[in-house]
Every structure is written in structure tokens, then in C-alpha cells.
Scaffold this motif. Structure first.
Motif, PDB file in Angstrom:
ATOM      1  N   ASP A  22       0.549   3.138  -5.621  1.00 44.56           N
ATOM      2  CA  ASP A  22      -0.191   2.952  -4.373  1.00 44.56           C
ATOM      3  C   ASP A  22      -1.432   2.123  -4.702  1.00 44.56           C
ATOM      4  O   ASP A  22      -2.255   2.523  -5.519  1.00 44.56           O
ATOM      5  CB  ASP A  22      -0.596   4.311  -3.793  1.00 44.56           C
ATOM      6  N   ARG A  23      -1.576   0.979  -4.083  1.00 41.09           N
ATOM      7  CA  ARG A  23      -2.669   0.063  -4.442  1.00 41.09           C
ATOM      8  C   ARG A  23      -4.044   0.669  -4.191  1.00 41.09           C
ATOM      9  O   ARG A  23      -5.039   0.179  -4.738  1.00 41.09           O
ATOM     10  CB  ARG A  23      -2.526  -1.252  -3.665  1.00 41.09           C
ATOM     11  N   ARG A  24      -4.114   1.712  -3.398  1.00 39.86           N
ATOM     12  CA  ARG A  24      -5.409   2.327  -3.131  1.00 39.86           C
ATOM     13  C   ARG A  24      -5.952   3.070  -4.346  1.00 39.86           C
ATOM     14  O   ARG A  24      -7.116   3.474  -4.369  1.00 39.86           O
ATOM     15  CB  ARG A  24      -5.301   3.259  -1.921  1.00 39.86           C
ATOM     16  N   LEU A  25      -5.121   3.255  -5.374  1.00 36.58           N
ATOM     17  CA  LEU A  25      -5.576   3.856  -6.625  1.00 36.58           C
ATOM     18  C   LEU A  25      -6.003   2.803  -7.645  1.00 36.58           C
ATOM     19  O   LEU A  25      -6.470   3.149  -8.734  1.00 36.58           O
ATOM     20  CB  LEU A  25      -4.477   4.720  -7.242  1.00 36.58           C
ATOM     21  N   TRP A  26      -5.858   1.533  -7.278  1.00 31.96           N
ATOM     22  CA  TRP A  26      -6.088   0.450  -8.223  1.00 31.96           C
ATOM     23  C   TRP A  26      -7.229  -0.446  -7.765  1.00 31.96           C
ATOM     24  O   TRP A  26      -7.484  -0.606  -6.581  1.00 31.96           O
ATOM     25  CB  TRP A  26      -4.815  -0.374  -8.396  1.00 31.96           C
ATOM     26  N   SER A  27      -7.911  -1.034  -8.735  1.00 32.96           N
ATOM     27  CA  SER A  27      -8.981  -1.983  -8.448  1.00 32.96           C
ATOM     28  C   SER A  27      -8.391  -3.272  -7.870  1.00 32.96           C
ATOM     29  O   SER A  27      -7.172  -3.473  -7.886  1.00 32.96           O
ATOM     30  CB  SER A  27      -9.770  -2.305  -9.715  1.00 32.96           C
ATOM     31  N   ALA A  28      -9.269  -4.155  -7.438  1.00 32.36           N
ATOM     32  CA  ALA A  28      -8.821  -5.408  -6.842  1.00 32.36           C
ATOM     33  C   ALA A  28      -8.003  -6.245  -7.813  1.00 32.36           C
ATOM     34  O   ALA A  28      -7.144  -7.032  -7.388  1.00 32.36           O
ATOM     35  CB  ALA A  28     -10.031  -6.204  -6.346  1.00 32.36           C
ATOM     36  N   ASP A  29      -8.232  -6.067  -9.132  1.00 28.42           N
ATOM     37  CA  ASP A  29      -7.470  -6.862 -10.102  1.00 28.42           C
ATOM     38  C   ASP A  29      -6.057  -6.330 -10.312  1.00 28.42           C
ATOM     39  O   ASP A  29      -5.240  -6.979 -10.961  1.00 28.42           O
ATOM     40  CB  ASP A  29      -8.206  -6.951 -11.438  1.00 28.42           C
TER      41      ASP A  29
ATOM     42  N   PRO B  23       1.085  12.098  -1.979  1.00 25.61           N
ATOM     43  CA  PRO B  23       0.820  10.755  -1.456  1.00 25.61           C
ATOM     44  C   PRO B  23      -0.447  10.732  -0.603  1.00 25.61           C
ATOM     45  O   PRO B  23      -0.878  11.762  -0.084  1.00 25.61           O
ATOM     46  CB  PRO B  23       2.059  10.455  -0.607  1.00 25.61           C
ATOM     47  N   LEU B  24      -1.043   9.552  -0.486  1.00 28.38           N
ATOM     48  CA  LEU B  24      -2.175   9.364   0.408  1.00 28.38           C
ATOM     49  C   LEU B  24      -1.675   9.227   1.839  1.00 28.38           C
ATOM     50  O   LEU B  24      -0.475   9.114   2.086  1.00 28.38           O
ATOM     51  CB  LEU B  24      -2.964   8.113   0.009  1.00 28.38           C
ATOM     52  N   GLU B  25      -2.599   9.250   2.785  1.00 27.55           N
ATOM     53  CA  GLU B  25      -2.219   9.088   4.180  1.00 27.55           C
ATOM     54  C   GLU B  25      -1.520   7.751   4.387  1.00 27.55           C
ATOM     55  O   GLU B  25      -1.869   6.749   3.750  1.00 27.55           O
ATOM     56  CB  GLU B  25      -3.457   9.166   5.079  1.00 27.55           C
ATOM     57  N   PRO B  26      -0.525   7.706   5.281  1.00 25.57           N
ATOM     58  CA  PRO B  26       0.174   6.436   5.547  1.00 25.57           C
ATOM     59  C   PRO B  26      -0.807   5.346   5.953  1.00 25.57           C
ATOM     60  O   PRO B  26      -1.810   5.606   6.609  1.00 25.57           O
ATOM     61  CB  PRO B  26       1.129   6.792   6.690  1.00 25.57           C
ATOM     62  N   GLN B  27      -0.497   4.141   5.556  1.00 28.78           N
ATOM     63  CA  GLN B  27      -1.366   3.006   5.823  1.00 28.78           C
ATOM     64  C   GLN B  27      -0.604   1.952   6.623  1.00 28.78           C
ATOM     65  O   GLN B  27       0.572   1.693   6.349  1.00 28.78           O
ATOM     66  CB  GLN B  27      -1.854   2.412   4.491  1.00 28.78           C
ATOM     67  N   ARG B  28      -1.287   1.360   7.579  1.00 34.36           N
ATOM     68  CA  ARG B  28      -0.644   0.332   8.399  1.00 34.36           C
ATOM     69  C   ARG B  28      -0.310  -0.877   7.542  1.00 34.36           C
ATOM     70  O   ARG B  28      -1.143  -1.372   6.781  1.00 34.36           O
ATOM     71  CB  ARG B  28      -1.568  -0.087   9.540  1.00 34.36           C
ATOM     72  N   LYS B  29       0.906  -1.373   7.665  1.00 28.26           N
ATOM     73  CA  LYS B  29       1.355  -2.502   6.864  1.00 28.26           C
ATOM     74  C   LYS B  29       0.760  -3.794   7.396  1.00 28.26           C
ATOM     75  O   LYS B  29       0.856  -4.084   8.591  1.00 28.26           O
ATOM     76  CB  LYS B  29       2.880  -2.590   6.886  1.00 28.26           C
ATOM     77  N   PRO B  30       0.095  -4.598   6.537  1.00 28.95           N
ATOM     78  CA  PRO B  30      -0.504  -5.842   7.012  1.00 28.95           C
ATOM     79  C   PRO B  30       0.546  -6.887   7.358  1.00 28.95           C
ATOM     80  O   PRO B  30       1.698  -6.800   6.931  1.00 28.95           O
ATOM     81  CB  PRO B  30      -1.363  -6.285   5.821  1.00 28.95           C
ATOM     82  N   SER B  31       0.140  -7.884   8.113  1.00 29.80           N
ATOM     83  CA  SER B  31       1.055  -8.951   8.512  1.00 29.80           C
ATOM     84  C   SER B  31       1.459  -9.792   7.301  1.00 29.80           C
ATOM     85  O   SER B  31       0.811  -9.758   6.244  1.00 29.80           O
ATOM     86  CB  SER B  31       0.390  -9.854   9.551  1.00 29.80           C
ATOM     87  N   THR B  32       2.521 -10.570   7.460  1.00 30.50           N
ATOM     88  CA  THR B  32       2.991 -11.432   6.374  1.00 30.50           C
ATOM     89  C   THR B  32       1.923 -12.426   5.951  1.00 30.50           C
ATOM     90  O   THR B  32       1.697 -12.655   4.760  1.00 30.50           O
ATOM     91  CB  THR B  32       4.252 -12.188   6.814  1.00 30.50           C
TER      92      THR B  32
END
Length: 265
Positions: free
Chosen positions: A165-172, A204-213
Motif C-alpha cells: 500500500d503506497r500510503r506506507l511508503w515515502s514519495a520515493d 488494511p487501511l481505509e479504501p482509497q479513491r482510485k485516481p484518474s489515468t
């Protein structure tokens, strides 16, 4: 709790050093520091050393950190290494696993309880890294086999969706953030059967809205420019982020008490 630990030593690279849980001014905390704090709550006499240095590959950890770790006579050791090897164009799974197994053998032979780790699939974090999926699976299988041969505890980060889950990771997308380090500390605490070491870290973390393409494409482009480009330049110049750096806690000492609150699991 299945063991009493008085001397904990952490080996590895930037993840164990604690990037990006803190900064260069205040220092980096990281999952190993957080784990040491949890261990201290159970055993106030615990002493902790962190020999990890960013940029190190498994052969570096074996040659630079293992001899120091053995001299400290630890009863608990964590070994998290291999990601920097995976990212290199020439990756030799047999050699990398061999370095890890040599460390497992030496440390368990000295009487320490050893905790090792599999790695999450980089391809699930970075679309451009999908070519690394197969070598990651191979690496993880070899880690499990070597750990089994030497009675090493494995924290299997490859089997839980939360680990990518990218929310556990830094921007890099290479280093955990504060939340990620908190989760990883909880994972090791669970593996060690520490009090309150439940498996809540896998939730898991709360569901997150999927960004546009288009938004996703923009995010990928900014990530490549900001992080991939500088990394490739360092590689071309034969430089490492760890050049000139030494371990942040080279000797055994009481765990540092960090004042800032932990992020919510």
C-alpha cells in the motif's frame, strides 16, 4: 514472550537505518528503533545497537556489519537486506542468498535469535519495476529456505497486501514512511511474540479513491524525474547514498526515547 533479550543488534541498509522516518537534522527513527522501544518496555535492561547504513548491499552487510555484531554478543539480531541488490542490473540470487545464509549461520551459531525478512514485490509499488517481480520471488524463496535451515524467524512481507500500500511508503517508493516503519516494527514484535504484538499490523487501511489515468501518469512522471533520474546518475558515477556514512548506533546503549507520537496503525 518467548525470549528475554538484553542485547539487540540490527543489521541492514537504509530501511533499518530508519529512512524516511525523521530527517537528517533530528535523526532517523525507523522500525528498528521502534522495536527497541517495545523491547525496552518488557526488558528495561535492554541495550540496542543499529549498524545499518544506507546503500549497503548484502555483501557489505556481511563484511562490514557482521563482525561488529558478533563482537557485541547479541541475543537478538534482525537482518534486513537485499533490496539494493535486487535493484542492480546484475543480480545474482545465489550469491545474495549465500551472504544472508552465512550471516544466519554465524549469528545463530553464536547463540542469537535471528529475524530475517522477505521483500514485497516492487512491481506492485512501481509499474516500471514489474520486471523485478520474478527475481524478488526467487530471492524470497531462497531466504525462506536458508532461514529454515538455521532456525531463523522470517517476517514474510511478501504475502500481505498492506505491505505494498503506497500510503506506507515515502514519495520515493523505496523507503517506508513513519506509518510504514510503525507497521514493520509491529510485524517483528508479532513474530517475537511480544506482549501486545498482535497481527493488527496486517490490517488494511481505509479504501482509497482510485485516481484518474491522467493523474496516475503525472504521478509516475514526477516520480521518475525526482527519484529515478538522480539514482541512475549516482549509479553511472559509481556513487552510493551511503558513501562516507557510518552506523548511527555502533555500540550497545539504551534505546532512545523519541518524543513525537506514533502514527495510527
Amino acid at each position: 514472550m518467548t525470549g528475554t533479550y538484553l542485547r539487540y543488534v540490527a543489521l541492514g541498509d537504509s530501511q533499518t537505518e530508519g529512512m524516511n522516518d525523521g530527517d537528517e537534522i533530528r535523526g532517523y527513527r525507523g522500525w528498528a528503533d521502534r522495536l527497541a522501544e517495545q523491547l525496552t518496555a518488557v526488558q528495561p535492561r535492554l541495550r540496542y545497537a543499529n549498524l545499518a547504513v544506507r546503500g549497503r548491499v548484502t555483501s557489505d552487510v556481511r563484511t562490514e556489519q557482521l563482525p561488529i555484531a558478533l563482537s557485541l554478543r547479541p541475543d537478538l539480531v534482525t537482518v534486513l537486506a537485499g533490496l539494493n541488490d535486487l535493484l542492480r542490473p546484475r543480480f545474482d540470487a545465489v550469491a545474495v542468498a549465500g551472504h544472508l545464509e552465512s550471516m544466519f549461520e554465524a549469528l545463530t551459531g553464536a547463540g542469537a535469535r535471528v529475524v530475517a525478512f522477505t521483500l514485497p514485490d516492487p512491481g506492485l509499488l512501481v509499474p516500471a519495476a514489474r520486471g523485478l517481480t520474478r527475481r524478488t520471488l526467487d530471492f524470497n524463496a531462497r531466504v525462506r529456505e536458508a532461514a529454515h535451515r538455521h532456525g531463523v524467524t522470517v517476517v514474510d512481507l511478501s504475502v500481505y497486501p498492506i505491505c505494498t500500500d503506497r500510503r506506507l511508503w515515502s514519495a520515493d517508493r523505496l523507503h517506508l514512511n513513519a506509518l510504514g516503519h510503525t507497521r514493520l516494527a509491529a510485524a517483528v514484535a508479532h513474530a517475537l511474540d511480544l506482549p501486545d504484538g498482535a497481527d493488527l499490523w496486517t490490517n488494511p487501511l481505509e479504501p482509497q479513491r482510485k485516481p484518474s489515468t491522467w493523474r496516475r501518469a503525472g504521478v509516475e512522471l514526477r516520480w521518475a524525474v525526482s527519484y529515478v533520474g538522480p539514482w541512475l546518475l549516482r549509479r553511472a558515477l559509481g556513487k552510493s547514498s551511503g558513501d562516507g556514512r557510518t552506523a548511527k548506533r555502533p555500540t550497545l546503549a539504551p534505546a532512545r526515547r523519541w518524543p513525537e507520537p506514533d502514527p495510527v496503525l
